[in-house]
Design an enzyme around this catalytic site. Structure first.
Site, PDB file in Angstrom:
ATOM      1  N   SER A  73     -11.118  -0.362  -1.714  1.00 11.55           N
ATOM      2  CA  SER A  73      -9.950  -0.201  -0.981  1.00 11.55           C
ATOM      3  C   SER A  73     -10.126  -0.540   0.621  1.00 11.55           C
ATOM      4  CB  SER A  73      -9.003   1.122  -0.853  1.00 11.55           C
ATOM      5  OG  SER A  73      -8.427   1.325  -2.254  1.00 11.55           O
ATOM      6  N   HIS A 132      -4.030   6.359   3.246  1.00  7.73           N
ATOM      7  CA  HIS A 132      -4.429   4.954   2.462  1.00  7.73           C
ATOM      8  C   HIS A 132      -3.805   3.916   3.202  1.00  7.73           C
ATOM      9  CE1 HIS A 132      -5.492   2.045  -0.444  1.00  7.73           C
ATOM     10  NE2 HIS A 132      -6.571   2.901  -0.696  1.00  7.73           N
ATOM     11  N   ASP A 155       0.814  -1.008   0.024  1.00  9.14           N
ATOM     12  CA  ASP A 155      -0.072  -0.012  -0.030  1.00  9.14           C
ATOM     13  C   ASP A 155       0.939   1.273  -0.027  1.00  9.14           C
ATOM     14  OD1 ASP A 155      -2.282   1.908   0.739  1.00  9.14           O
ATOM     15  OD2 ASP A 155      -3.333  -0.260   0.933  1.00  9.14           O
TER      16      ASP A 155
END
Ligand SMILES: *[C@@H]1O[C@H](CO)[C@@H](O)[C@H](O)[C@H]1NC(C)=O
Ligand SMILES: *[C@@H]1O[C@H](CO)[C@@H](O)[C@H](O)[C@H]1NC(C)=O
Ligand SMILES: *[C@@H]1O[C@H](CO)[C@@H](O)[C@H](O)[C@H]1NC(C)=O
Ligand SMILES: *[C@@H]1O[C@H](CO)[C@@H](O)[C@H](O)[C@H]1NC(C)=O
Ligand SMILES: *[C@@H]1O[C@H](CO)[C@@H](O)[C@H](O)[C@H]1NC(C)=O
Ligand SMILES: *[C@@H]1O[C@H](CO)[C@@H](O)[C@H](O)[C@H]1NC(C)=O
Ligand SMILES: *[C@@H]1O[C@H](CO)[C@@H](O)[C@H](O)[C@H]1NC(C)=O
Ligand SMILES: *[C@@H]1O[C@H](CO)[C@@H](O)[C@H](O)[C@H]1NC(C)=O
Length: 738
Positions: A530, A203, A139
């Site tokens: 996600s 994220h 990620d």
């Protein structure tokens, strides 16, 4: 500009960049970055890296050979990445030992309440070896100081861990985040990027804490969604592979991370990243990486993509990986607005700002164009940046005719904004100023008020959290099946929460991506597949903590066959939206029966799909050829769901062979319970399976006949022993491919 990732931009990227992602990086001349994939690690005692160099020397001018090599993949599979001209790439494509040669392209990144919502409480039974489980997160990196990654109380790092921590002056690992590494072959960093595994986007911290973060009580976003945030496996360890940067995630780096993660000893890989178009299995870095992880006993959990609700928009769909759709949980954010006439309307947004119910002057953007820039009412009614006249808008609430990120009103000096928008709104965003989105009916009334009232006033309330009684349903942006490459393997596999999820955030990022937003928060609320992917990753890690020897296929089967059933009433695309249903992690640890599969089963499937035996030999590192007994059909891959495609308007019949392994009660008898609507005929032979021991396997044949017309029809097969209900969806549909 600092790299910030607001929910709005993530989703806008996902939803609106279709077809734009042609890229080439690091090439100064007409060289582009190619990946040369060569299958399994070769046997024998020689240097794979020097093999790669000599292959390169054969095709590139001698001066360039050492400069063009970017990565030599050799820990978990064989291949390399290099800067090549088209001609050089072509030459390599024909070389012995090469499976595929493809351009490295750019991929895009695609919770307090969510676990309780699915009945997975804090008090759920835990395995004593949960702390030996290592979750590999590919990620944007991690914010190691987040309370979610606090290692107080953690024992020593599991002995099986072979990875490393790329430390720097301000980045260190701990007993929770046990490894961290970054990948950036082109060495091309933006000013906002940390040249370390540190997360500048948010994220990666969000996904890691959702899968395996510790318990943190009283987490919220400015009081919204307040509760205890936690991962599925709070005691598990996290290994960070930073492959995504402010400009996206490149295939070369994704493969390098897979190469390491598998060899480092992670138990599961989570990847909330995807391309925008489907690629063949061995021309796609994620499918290749997931294949080798499967070969090494490691399940890869993937996001389905955020390009829904269009058919066949799913981007991660290899049969050996888990493809996760995104659905709602039972809460929603509503944001009320109040007008000077006392009327209150309920819109949507995540509004963290509290105007304390103070009334402000209210103006329609359409009457406030900045004329010096040549804008007219026709521009300013949308309130896009630069179109508004600051003199008129400053200090007011502005009414706007469309949906946007709020930057226009904030740039014009507005205090708040009210938008009217007719689009799909089953997910919401935060904004850099108080803002609510009204539906068109309420919008019309509010417009009429602002347009006809003398000295109109309005205010925007802080958001309220309400219950969402229709949950769970698959959100509109979640990519749908059918499978664009193998029509008769159902995808996505299942769905998990991916809407308005609260989880850890990077303190180098802001709440939204707006340049006017400088709010730093430890927890943020965002949406996407996600976010659903790490929920499934965490659930898989939970299953693995009870069954450490189970194969990736067995874990996937456990998650799929125990999933909560979803209703096609809320999702017209049915199984193409939700697959087998919604994850139910608490039940998944005791599935009763599993549909197991290993490398050989996928190879049989690939043989039957016409993949060349030469390539398959390279991929497996096994000399055997596709022979009669290894030439499997797609219908016989031991998958926990069933799909059959037909020419539109035709009826179809297929025979599926399946084998289940008993992991429930040693002595047990399962009966086949078939659910089939008119038009679908499902026969199961035998219809009773008796087991006398654990690990015992039983085979059966499912014959499905259907007249599919122009759409899809679905039913199910459930093996039921009174204790376990092992359910598989069965989908027949009219397909345009095959
Ligand atoms: C980690 O948690 C412990 C126990 O709650 C606390 O004392 C400690 O300050 C925390 N560490 C960090 C770095 O926040
Ligand atoms: C970490 O160190 C790097 C380089 O010294 C610096 O650019 C960055 O701002 C630091 N980050 C944090 C969060 O302290
Ligand atoms: C902004 O509005 C004020 C007040 O109506 C007007 O005087 C001015 O010309 C406008 N400026 C621009 C640039 O449109
Ligand atoms: C209109 O736009 C110009 C150009 O960006 C800007 O300098 C000016 O301040 C704006 N005027 C008003 C009244 O918003
Ligand atoms: C009302 O709306 C119309 C159409 O957009 C516009 O021409 C007019 O100026 C508005 N009047 C006021 C008072 O906002
Ligand atoms: C190679 O493939 C054959 C046939 O599929 C299989 O029986 C054998 O176990 C495989 N060997 C290895 C080393 O994987
Ligand atoms: C596979 O086929 C190739 C070419 O036909 C042959 O040379 C090889 O011996 C075969 N391998 C096995 C294990 O049968
Ligand atoms: C595998 O089966 C398919 C379909 O039955 C057939 O067309 C193909 O020739 C077979 N391949 C091999 C290697 O036996």
């Amino acid at each position: 500009m600092a790299v910030q990732t607001s929910p709005l931009t993530w989703l806008m990227l996902f939803c609106f960049t279709l077809g734009l992602l042609v890229c080439c990086h690091g090439a100064s001349d007409d060289r582009q970055v190619y990946i040369v994939y060569m299958g399994d690690i070769p046997k024998g005692d020689f240097s794979v890296a020097s093999l790669h160099t000599s292959m390169l020397q054969d095709v590139v001018p001698s001066t360039a050979a050492s400069d063009v090599l970017l990565y030599s993949y050799h820990r978990s599979f064989n291949g390399f990445a290099a800067k090549l001209t088209k001609e050089e790439a072509e030459k390599l494509r024909g070389k012995e030992g090469v499976v595929s040669v493809f351009l490295s392209q750019k991929k895009e990144l695609h919770t307090s309440r969510s676990w309780d919502f699915m009945g997975f409480s804090k008090k759920v039974k835990r395995s004593v070896i949960e702390s030996d489980i290592i979750v590999g997160m590919l990620d944007t990196g991690i914010w190691p100081e987040s309370e979610s990654f606090n290692d107080t109380g953690f024992g020593p790092i599991p002995a099986k861990w072979k990875g490393t921590c790329e430390k720097s002056s301000n980045f260190t690992c701990n007993k929770k985040v046990i490894g961290a590494k970054y990948y950036r072959a082109n060495g091309d960093f933006s000013p906002g990027d940390f040249i370390s595994p540190r997360d500048s986007e948010g994220h990666g911290s969000h996904t890691a804490s959702t899968a395996a973060g510790g318990l943190v009580s009283k987490a919220s976003l400015y009081g919204l969604a307040k509760g205890t945030v936690r991962g599925a496996v709070p005691s598990a360890r996290i290994a960070v592979y930073k492959i995504c940067w402010s400009d996206g995630c490149y295939d070369v780096d994704i493969l390098a991370a897979f190469d390491d993660a598998i060899a480092d000893g992670v138990d599961i890989i989570s990847l909330s990243v995807g391309s925008s178009f489907p690629a063949d299995y061995f021309d796609d870095s994620i499918a290749i990486g997931a294949f080798h992880s499967m070969k090494n006993g490691v399940l890869t959990s993937n996001s389905a993509g955020n390009s829904g609700p269009y058919p066949a928009s799913i981007v991660n769909f290899s049969p050996w990986s888990l493809s996760v759709a995104a659905s709602t949980i039972d809460r929603k954010f509503v944001t009320k607005v109040k007008l000077g006439n006392g009327e209150i309307y309920e819109g949507t947004s995540i509004n963290t700002f509290d105007l304390k119910e103070k009334m402000y002057p209210f103006i329609f953007g359409g009457v406030a164009p900045n004329t010096s820039r040549g804008f007219t009412s026709e521009d300013s009614r949308y309130c896009l940046p630069g179109t508004l006249n600051e003199t008129l808008v400053k200090g007011k609430i502005v009414f706007c005719d469309y949906y946007s990120d709020g930057d226009g009103p904030i740039e014009g000096g507005a205090v708040g904004a009210i938008y009217q928008y007719g689009g799909n709104k089953d997910y919401v965003f935060s904004y850099p100023l108080p803002l609510s989105n009204l539906n068109l009916d309420d919008g019309r009334v509010v417009f009429n008020y602002v347009n006809t009232t003398e000295n109109p006033t309005a205010t925007v309330f802080k958001s309220d959290v309400e219950s969402n009684e229709f949950a769970p349903y698959v959100v509109s942006f979640s990519s749908r099946g059918p499978n664009p490459i193998t029509a008769d393997i159902l995808k996505p596999d299942l769905t998990a929460p991916g809407v308005d999820i609260l989880a850890a955030w990077s303190e180098a990022a802001h709440v939204t991506e707006s340049e006017y937003d400088n709010r730093i928060v430890p927890y943020n609320i965002i949406s996407g597949t996600s976010m659903s992917c790490p929920h499934a990753t965490g659930a898989a890690a939970y299953v693995k903590s009870f069954h450490p020897t189970w194969s990736p296929a067995a874990i996937k089967s456990a998650l799929m066959t125990t999933a909560f059933q979803m209703s096609a009433e809320n999702n017209i695309e049915g199984e193409f939206a939700f697959g087998a249903g919604h994850i139910n992690p608490a039940l998944a640890a005791q599935p009763g029966l599993i549909y197991d599969a290993g490398e050989i089963d996928y190879i049989k499937f690939l043989c039957g799909q016409g993949y060349s035996p030469t390539y398959l030999q390279l991929i497996t590192g096994n000399n055997s050829n596709c022979s009669e007994e290894t030439n499997g059909t797609v219908w016989d891959l031991n998958y926990p769901s069933f799909a059959l495609s037909a020419t539109p308007g035709k009826s179809i019949s297929r025979v599926f062979h399946r084998t289940v392994t008993n992991v429930g009660s040693a002595v047990s008898t399962y009966k086949a319970v078939v659910q089939a609507p008119p038009g679908l005929i499902i026969q199961v032979q035998p219809s009773v399976l008796s087991f006398k021991s654990l690990g015992q396997k039983q085979s059966f044949v499912v014959t499905v006949g259907a007249g599919v017309g122009n759409s899809m029809i679905s039913g199910s097969l459930t093996w039921d022993d009174g204790l376990h209900q092992v359910r598989s969806p069965i989908v027949a549909y009219a397909s345009l491919i095959e």
